[in-house]
Design a protein around this motif. Sequence first.
Motif: not given
Length: 113
Positions: A17-21, A24-30, A95-96
């Motif tokens: 769950r932490r990894l997926v979360g 998802l944060v990286v995806l949304l920020a990107t 970086i991402v």
Amino acid sequence: MIREELARLGTWEERHRRLVGRLLVVLLATLVVDVLGTVLIYAFERHVANGDIHNMFDAFFFTTVQLLTVSSQIRNPLTTWGRIVDIALEIWAVIVVAGSAGAIASFFQSADS
């Protein structure tokens, strides 16, 4: 051994769950960076003589490709501000991508320990 590995693949733990979360944060920020980069590249490059960016889709295509591959068939920006945005996009991408790959590798490393 195969049965154990298949059973392990079917489990969903807190670390999953932490990894997926985090991903998802990286995806949304990107996605936010992609939209901002598109607007900025369009604003700076749309009226450049001999440039390849003539409309919002060209800007979106260029920005998205820069974030995904750090390369494009569209010519690099010709204005100073367009180049600055391009450098920022490339830094974000490196970086991402590197950070995400490291997070995933770390996730699987800790799973095997």
